[in-house]
Design an enzyme around this catalytic site. Structure first.
Site, PDB file in Angstrom:
ATOM      1  N   HIS A 261     -23.513  -5.296  27.543  1.00  0.00           N
ATOM      2  CA  HIS A 261     -22.875  -4.738  28.747  1.00  0.00           C
ATOM      3  C   HIS A 261     -23.505  -3.418  29.178  1.00  0.00           C
ATOM      4  O   HIS A 261     -23.272  -2.959  30.301  1.00  0.00           O
ATOM      5  CB  HIS A 261     -21.381  -4.510  28.496  1.00  0.00           C
ATOM      6  CG  HIS A 261     -20.529  -5.731  28.639  1.00  0.00           C
ATOM      7  ND1 HIS A 261     -20.536  -6.769  27.747  1.00  0.00           N
ATOM      8  CD2 HIS A 261     -19.622  -6.062  29.598  1.00  0.00           C
ATOM      9  CE1 HIS A 261     -19.662  -7.691  28.125  1.00  0.00           C
ATOM     10  NE2 HIS A 261     -19.099  -7.294  29.250  1.00  0.00           N
TER      11      HIS A 261
ATOM     12  N   ILE B 170       2.160   0.219   6.958  1.00  0.00           N
ATOM     13  CA  ILE B 170       2.962  -0.999   6.976  1.00  0.00           C
ATOM     14  C   ILE B 170       3.115  -1.514   8.406  1.00  0.00           C
ATOM     15  O   ILE B 170       3.679  -0.829   9.271  1.00  0.00           O
ATOM     16  CB  ILE B 170       4.349  -0.763   6.353  1.00  0.00           C
ATOM     17  CG1 ILE B 170       4.205  -0.135   4.967  1.00  0.00           C
ATOM     18  CG2 ILE B 170       5.132  -2.074   6.300  1.00  0.00           C
ATOM     19  CD1 ILE B 170       3.335  -0.899   3.999  1.00  0.00           C
ATOM     20  N   THR B 171       2.620  -2.719   8.639  1.00  0.00           N
ATOM     21  CA  THR B 171       2.755  -3.356   9.938  1.00  0.00           C
ATOM     22  C   THR B 171       4.225  -3.677  10.175  1.00  0.00           C
ATOM     23  O   THR B 171       4.868  -4.298   9.328  1.00  0.00           O
ATOM     24  CB  THR B 171       1.909  -4.644   9.994  1.00  0.00           C
ATOM     25  OG1 THR B 171       0.558  -4.320   9.671  1.00  0.00           O
ATOM     26  CG2 THR B 171       1.944  -5.261  11.381  1.00  0.00           C
TER      27      THR B 171
ATOM     28  N   THR C 113       0.813  -1.215   0.000  1.00  0.00           N
ATOM     29  CA  THR C 113       0.000   0.000   0.000  1.00  0.00           C
ATOM     30  C   THR C 113       0.852   1.273   0.000  1.00  0.00           C
ATOM     31  O   THR C 113       1.903   1.330   0.639  1.00  0.00           O
ATOM     32  CB  THR C 113      -0.920   0.008   1.230  1.00  0.00           C
ATOM     33  OG1 THR C 113      -1.746  -1.146   1.191  1.00  0.00           O
ATOM     34  CG2 THR C 113      -1.797   1.247   1.268  1.00  0.00           C
TER      35      THR C 113
ATOM     36  N   ARG D 216     -24.970 -10.273  35.450  1.00  0.00           N
ATOM     37  CA  ARG D 216     -25.688  -9.008  35.616  1.00  0.00           C
ATOM     38  C   ARG D 216     -27.164  -9.278  35.926  1.00  0.00           C
ATOM     39  O   ARG D 216     -27.874  -9.904  35.127  1.00  0.00           O
ATOM     40  CB  ARG D 216     -25.567  -8.187  34.328  1.00  0.00           C
ATOM     41  CG  ARG D 216     -26.369  -6.897  34.305  1.00  0.00           C
ATOM     42  CD  ARG D 216     -25.838  -5.862  35.263  1.00  0.00           C
ATOM     43  NE  ARG D 216     -26.394  -4.548  34.991  1.00  0.00           N
ATOM     44  CZ  ARG D 216     -26.254  -3.503  35.789  1.00  0.00           C
ATOM     45  NH1 ARG D 216     -25.578  -3.619  36.917  1.00  0.00           N
ATOM     46  NH2 ARG D 216     -26.778  -2.341  35.470  1.00  0.00           N
TER      47      ARG D 216
ATOM     48  N   GLY E 287      -4.703   2.419  -2.382  1.00  0.00           N
ATOM     49  CA  GLY E 287      -5.157   1.447  -1.401  1.00  0.00           C
ATOM     50  C   GLY E 287      -5.478   0.172  -2.158  1.00  0.00           C
ATOM     51  O   GLY E 287      -4.626  -0.676  -2.393  1.00  0.00           O
ATOM     52  N   SER E 288      -6.718   0.072  -2.579  1.00  0.00           N
ATOM     53  CA  SER E 288      -7.128  -1.075  -3.392  1.00  0.00           C
ATOM     54  C   SER E 288      -6.507  -1.031  -4.794  1.00  0.00           C
ATOM     55  O   SER E 288      -6.347  -2.066  -5.438  1.00  0.00           O
ATOM     56  CB  SER E 288      -8.655  -1.111  -3.505  1.00  0.00           C
ATOM     57  OG  SER E 288      -9.252  -1.202  -2.224  1.00  0.00           O
TER      58      SER E 288
ATOM     59  N   GLU F 251      -6.004  -5.913   4.246  1.00  0.00           N
ATOM     60  CA  GLU F 251      -5.814  -7.007   3.279  1.00  0.00           C
ATOM     61  C   GLU F 251      -7.016  -7.175   2.352  1.00  0.00           C
ATOM     62  O   GLU F 251      -7.439  -8.287   2.040  1.00  0.00           O
ATOM     63  CB  GLU F 251      -5.463  -8.311   3.994  1.00  0.00           C
ATOM     64  CG  GLU F 251      -4.128  -8.211   4.726  1.00  0.00           C
ATOM     65  CD  GLU F 251      -3.543  -9.540   5.119  1.00  0.00           C
ATOM     66  OE1 GLU F 251      -3.718 -10.523   4.381  1.00  0.00           O
ATOM     67  OE2 GLU F 251      -2.892  -9.594   6.171  1.00  0.00           O
TER      68      GLU F 251
END
Length: 379
Positions: free
Chosen positions: A338, A157-158, A126, A268, A131-132, A363
């Protein structure tokens, strides 16, 4: 068809569960609030065999299949999806790209370090303007003798900062040409290669996301994966498996949020009885449980096809699309069950809610999955 885990698969899942409870759970809130990427935890994950899950043993990996891979990502993600995301990205993108398309010398050079967790891997496709539309990338590699000169930047980027090595898809031909891109492996410390801005994200905050920047970065042609012009085609094949990763991540989030909501609904008490006794709550739980079962079946069908080296593009996209949308819906309902407490950081569901949304984007967005699926069923 066998819908039960084998003894080995059960042991792998239990190992991932124990690892997550011991090394991840005590730190989830701190890592999330401070955006800490816990490198030491990934080194420890390497000791457990979780950083080279699909890598053959002779390269230092665990030599496991996709059912085991799904189980590991799922169990980690039930505790902290951001750690699950990083383990998945390391395994299915960077490491798997080298495993799938590297030559023997490249595999021997990089896989042992990645598979053992000595090195952390990144993967870059990317860019800011793409993007795509990956074919519109601006980052270029120009051949100069036996070297390539790279200029440009990658985005989202991871492990872009902490990663020791990155597989990067770079334009070597004309823009928009699917055969105009090539994959390269670039090690941290290479002159002209650096990380840029770190993103301040809504969720998945312990999974580091940064830019990769290239300024007259020179690398040897020996760092090229496969043939010139094959990069985009390779990337699409890698993303087929990556979609199973995101589906498994989504499944972990869904189960984590559902289990938290189920437990809370039993504890609860309102109007003299647990809220699970009210149809409005019990029907939500029924829908959540059904979505989880459906996600799981799709994911393991995709895993089975992948293990058999059969086409997985359509089912992988279906699994990713369905599981990611389901986990967002389940996390949303978990907060609703919750009530006001679900909106606070004292309960885990608010984090599942924030983390879940990325699964419908990363991804390949849900919309891109529908493009992939429709092309397959109409071809």
């Amino acid at each position: 068809m066998n819908f039960e885990y084998s003894e080995t698969q059960q042991m792998v899942a239990e190992s991932a569960r124990d690892f997550s409870l011991q090394f991840i759970k005590p730190h989830v809130r701190t890592w999330d609030e401070q955006q800490i990427f816990p490198v030491d935890v990934f080194k420890k994950a390497g000791e457990y065999g979780f950083m080279g899950i699909l890598v053959p043993e002779h390269y230092g990996g665990s030599g496991l299949g996709y059912h085991e891979y799904v189980a590991i990502i799922e169990e980690i993600s039930k505790i902290d999806p951001s750690i699950g995301l990083s383990v998945a990205a390391h395994n299915s993108l960077c490491t798997n790209h080298i495993l799938s398309f590297g030559n023997e010398d490249q595999k021997a050079k990089w896989l042992p370090k990645l598979a053992t967790g000595e090195w952390i891997g990144a993967w870059g496709l990317t860019e800011h303007n793409t993007g795509s539309d990956a074919g519109g990338m601006n980052t270029t590699a120009v051949k100069d003798g036996n070297e390539w000169i790279i200029n440009g930047a990658k985005n989202f980027i991871t492990h872009g900062k902490s990663g020791d090595v990155a597989v990067v898809i770079i334009r070597t031909g004309e823009k928009g040409d699917s055969r105009g891109m090539t994959a390269f492996v670039i090690e941290k410390g290479t002159p002209g290669f650096s990380s840029g801005k770190k993103e301040d994200k809504l969720g998945m905050r312990a999974s580091e996301t940064t830019e990769l920047v290239f300024q007259d970065c020179r690398i040897s042609d020996e760092n090229r994966l496969g043939e010139v012009g094959e990069g985009f085609i390779q990337a699409m094949k890698i993303l087929d498996g990556g979609r199973i990763s995101i589906a498994a991540l989504s499944l972990g989030i869904a189960k984590g949020a559902y289990e938290a909501a189920l437990q809370y609904s039993k504890e609860r008490v309102q109007f003299g009885k647990p809220i699970s006794a009210f149809q409005g709550v019990s029907f939500k739980l029924a829908d959540m449980a059904t979505q989880i079962e459906a996600s799981e079946l799709l994911i393991h069908k995709a895993a089975s096809l992948k293990n058999k080296h059969l086409p997985v593009t359509k089912i992988g996209a279906m699994a990713k699309m369905y599981a990611s949308e389901a986990c967002v819906a389940i996390a949303n309902e978990a907060i609703q069950i919750h009530g006001g407490y679900g909106y606070t950081k004292d309960f885990p569901v608010e984090k599942f809610y924030r983390d879940a949304k990325l699964c419908t984007i990363g991804e390949g967005t849900t919309e891109i999955q529908k493009v992939v699926i429709s092309r397959n069923i109409l071809s």
